[in-house]
Design an enzyme around this catalytic site. Structure first.
Site, PDB file in Angstrom:
ATOM      1  N   ASP A 190       0.854  -1.186   0.000  1.00  0.00           N
ATOM      2  CA  ASP A 190       0.000   0.000   0.000  1.00  0.00           C
ATOM      3  C   ASP A 190       0.893   1.240   0.000  1.00  0.00           C
ATOM      4  O   ASP A 190       1.889   1.318   0.736  1.00  0.00           O
ATOM      5  CB  ASP A 190      -0.917   0.008   1.229  1.00  0.00           C
ATOM      6  CG  ASP A 190      -2.065   0.986   1.084  1.00  0.00           C
ATOM      7  OD1 ASP A 190      -3.219   0.551   1.002  1.00  0.00           O
ATOM      8  OD2 ASP A 190      -1.788   2.218   1.031  1.00  0.00           O
ATOM      9  N   ASN A 228     -12.928  -3.399   2.454  1.00  0.00           N
ATOM     10  CA  ASN A 228     -13.922  -2.341   2.512  1.00  0.00           C
ATOM     11  C   ASN A 228     -14.811  -2.507   1.284  1.00  0.00           C
ATOM     12  O   ASN A 228     -14.316  -2.417   0.151  1.00  0.00           O
ATOM     13  CB  ASN A 228     -13.249  -0.965   2.517  1.00  0.00           C
ATOM     14  CG  ASN A 228     -12.381  -0.759   3.743  1.00  0.00           C
ATOM     15  OD1 ASN A 228     -12.733  -1.210   4.834  1.00  0.00           O
ATOM     16  ND2 ASN A 228     -11.250  -0.092   3.580  1.00  0.00           N
ATOM     17  N   GLN A 240     -14.418   2.206   1.051  1.00  0.00           N
ATOM     18  CA  GLN A 240     -13.729   1.817  -0.185  1.00  0.00           C
ATOM     19  C   GLN A 240     -13.514   3.050  -1.049  1.00  0.00           C
ATOM     20  O   GLN A 240     -14.448   3.821  -1.302  1.00  0.00           O
ATOM     21  CB  GLN A 240     -14.542   0.765  -0.953  1.00  0.00           C
ATOM     22  CG  GLN A 240     -13.809   0.246  -2.184  1.00  0.00           C
ATOM     23  CD  GLN A 240     -14.535  -0.900  -2.876  1.00  0.00           C
ATOM     24  OE1 GLN A 240     -15.633  -1.296  -2.487  1.00  0.00           O
ATOM     25  NE2 GLN A 240     -13.909  -1.443  -3.918  1.00  0.00           N
ATOM     26  N   SER A 241     -12.283   3.248  -1.476  1.00  0.00           N
ATOM     27  CA  SER A 241     -11.973   4.410  -2.315  1.00  0.00           C
ATOM     28  C   SER A 241     -11.472   4.001  -3.696  1.00  0.00           C
ATOM     29  O   SER A 241     -11.555   4.796  -4.640  1.00  0.00           O
ATOM     30  CB  SER A 241     -10.928   5.298  -1.637  1.00  0.00           C
ATOM     31  OG  SER A 241      -9.721   4.591  -1.434  1.00  0.00           O
ATOM     32  N   VAL A 242     -10.977   2.785  -3.827  1.00  0.00           N
ATOM     33  CA  VAL A 242     -10.542   2.276  -5.138  1.00  0.00           C
ATOM     34  C   VAL A 242     -11.483   1.127  -5.491  1.00  0.00           C
ATOM     35  O   VAL A 242     -11.545   0.121  -4.755  1.00  0.00           O
ATOM     36  CB  VAL A 242      -9.079   1.787  -5.110  1.00  0.00           C
ATOM     37  CG1 VAL A 242      -8.689   1.207  -6.466  1.00  0.00           C
ATOM     38  CG2 VAL A 242      -8.136   2.930  -4.732  1.00  0.00           C
ATOM     39  N   HIS A 281     -10.070  -5.310  -3.372  1.00  0.00           N
ATOM     40  CA  HIS A 281      -8.750  -5.501  -2.769  1.00  0.00           C
ATOM     41  C   HIS A 281      -8.914  -5.841  -1.310  1.00  0.00           C
ATOM     42  O   HIS A 281      -9.853  -5.389  -0.636  1.00  0.00           O
ATOM     43  CB  HIS A 281      -7.860  -4.257  -2.940  1.00  0.00           C
ATOM     44  CG  HIS A 281      -8.492  -2.991  -2.478  1.00  0.00           C
ATOM     45  ND1 HIS A 281      -9.410  -2.300  -3.237  1.00  0.00           N
ATOM     46  CD2 HIS A 281      -8.357  -2.277  -1.325  1.00  0.00           C
ATOM     47  CE1 HIS A 281      -9.806  -1.231  -2.576  1.00  0.00           C
ATOM     48  NE2 HIS A 281      -9.185  -1.195  -1.405  1.00  0.00           N
ATOM     49  N   HIS A 287      -6.939  -5.706   2.310  1.00  0.00           N
ATOM     50  CA  HIS A 287      -5.812  -5.129   3.044  1.00  0.00           C
ATOM     51  C   HIS A 287      -5.265  -6.209   3.981  1.00  0.00           C
ATOM     52  O   HIS A 287      -6.016  -6.753   4.810  1.00  0.00           O
ATOM     53  CB  HIS A 287      -6.265  -3.950   3.913  1.00  0.00           C
ATOM     54  CG  HIS A 287      -6.814  -2.786   3.149  1.00  0.00           C
ATOM     55  ND1 HIS A 287      -6.090  -1.632   2.915  1.00  0.00           N
ATOM     56  CD2 HIS A 287      -8.026  -2.576   2.573  1.00  0.00           C
ATOM     57  CE1 HIS A 287      -6.837  -0.773   2.241  1.00  0.00           C
ATOM     58  NE2 HIS A 287      -8.010  -1.318   2.021  1.00  0.00           N
TER      59      HIS A 287
HETATM   60  P1  AMP Z   1      -9.752   1.403   0.195  1.00  0.00           P
HETATM   61  O1  AMP Z   1      -9.962   2.699   0.924  1.00  0.00           O
HETATM   62  O2  AMP Z   1     -10.166   0.196   0.973  1.00  0.00           O
HETATM   63  O3  AMP Z   1     -10.377   1.443  -1.192  1.00  0.00           O
HETATM   64  O4  AMP Z   1      -8.193   1.242   0.015  1.00  0.00           O
HETATM   65  C1  AMP Z   1      -7.497   1.774  -1.067  1.00  0.00           C
HETATM   66  C2  AMP Z   1      -6.049   1.708  -0.706  1.00  0.00           C
HETATM   67  O5  AMP Z   1      -5.301   1.841  -1.888  1.00  0.00           O
HETATM   68  C3  AMP Z   1      -5.576   2.791   0.262  1.00  0.00           C
HETATM   69  O6  AMP Z   1      -5.049   2.192   1.429  1.00  0.00           O
HETATM   70  C4  AMP Z   1      -4.518   3.545  -0.538  1.00  0.00           C
HETATM   71  O7  AMP Z   1      -3.445   3.977   0.258  1.00  0.00           O
HETATM   72  C5  AMP Z   1      -4.106   2.507  -1.563  1.00  0.00           C
HETATM   73  N1  AMP Z   1      -3.565   3.022  -2.818  1.00  0.00           N
HETATM   74  C6  AMP Z   1      -4.080   3.983  -3.593  1.00  0.00           C
HETATM   75  N2  AMP Z   1      -3.333   4.149  -4.693  1.00  0.00           N
HETATM   76  C7  AMP Z   1      -2.320   3.256  -4.609  1.00  0.00           C
HETATM   77  C8  AMP Z   1      -1.216   2.938  -5.444  1.00  0.00           C
HETATM   78  N3  AMP Z   1      -0.985   3.562  -6.608  1.00  0.00           N
HETATM   79  N4  AMP Z   1      -0.353   1.970  -5.040  1.00  0.00           N
HETATM   80  C9  AMP Z   1      -0.567   1.324  -3.862  1.00  0.00           C
HETATM   81  N5  AMP Z   1      -1.593   1.585  -3.036  1.00  0.00           N
HETATM   82  C10 AMP Z   1      -2.466   2.539  -3.405  1.00  0.00           C
END
Ligand code: AMP
Length: 116
Positions: free
Chosen positions: A32, A89, A96-98, A102, A104
């Site tokens: 991460d 998430n 969840q932001s991405v 995934h 963690h």
């Molecule tokens: P979530 O909030 O559960 O969607 O987690 C998304 C995670 O992706 C966060 O912990 C970010 O720090 C991580 N993240 C975002 N962009 C990248 C990236 N380019 N490489 C590695 N981790 C990332």
């Protein structure tokens, strides 16, 4: 969102840099970029699946292998005895932001419950 627009698809396709921690059939682990613990890996299916809620019965073997993969990564990092946290998430309200599924994998420190 098409795979070409998805951040984690682009990492899976090696179009964006990441610190790769391991891979096996259909799965990729990388560090991460904003770690919340001494060990903070993200484990993704290389197939684009927006959220855990999008998993179908056909994904059951992949999800099972994800857990085995996470356990192996944790053992390799010496977390097998102390314990670790595996978190998904699912959806915006869960944090969840991405929007590419995934997991963690967090370890190397103590965690509280509930997470807040
Ligand atoms: P979530 O909030 O559960 O969607 O987690 C998304 C995670 O992706 C966060 O912990 C970010 O720090 C991580 N993240 C975002 N962009 C990248 C990236 N380019 N490489 C590695 N981790 C990332």
């Amino acid at each position: 969102m098409t795979p070409s627009e998805c951040l984690f698809c682009r990492i899976a396709q090696r179009q964006l840099p990441a610190r790769i921690a391991g891979e096996e059939d259909g799965l990729l682990a990388f560090e991460d970029v904003n770690p919340q613990a001494p060990v903070h890996l993200l484990i993704i299916p290389t197939e684009h699946l927006p959220t855990l809620a999008d998993a179908t019965p056909a994904h059951t073997p992949l999800l099972g292998r994800t857990v085995q993969f996470a356990n192996r990564l944790a053992r390799e990092r010496g977390l097998g005895t102390d314990g670790y946290r595996l978190v998904v998430n699912c959806g915006a309200k869960a944090g969840q932001s991405v929007f590419h599924l995934h997991w963690h994998l967090l370890g190397g420190r103590s965690f509280q419950w509930p997470p807040g």
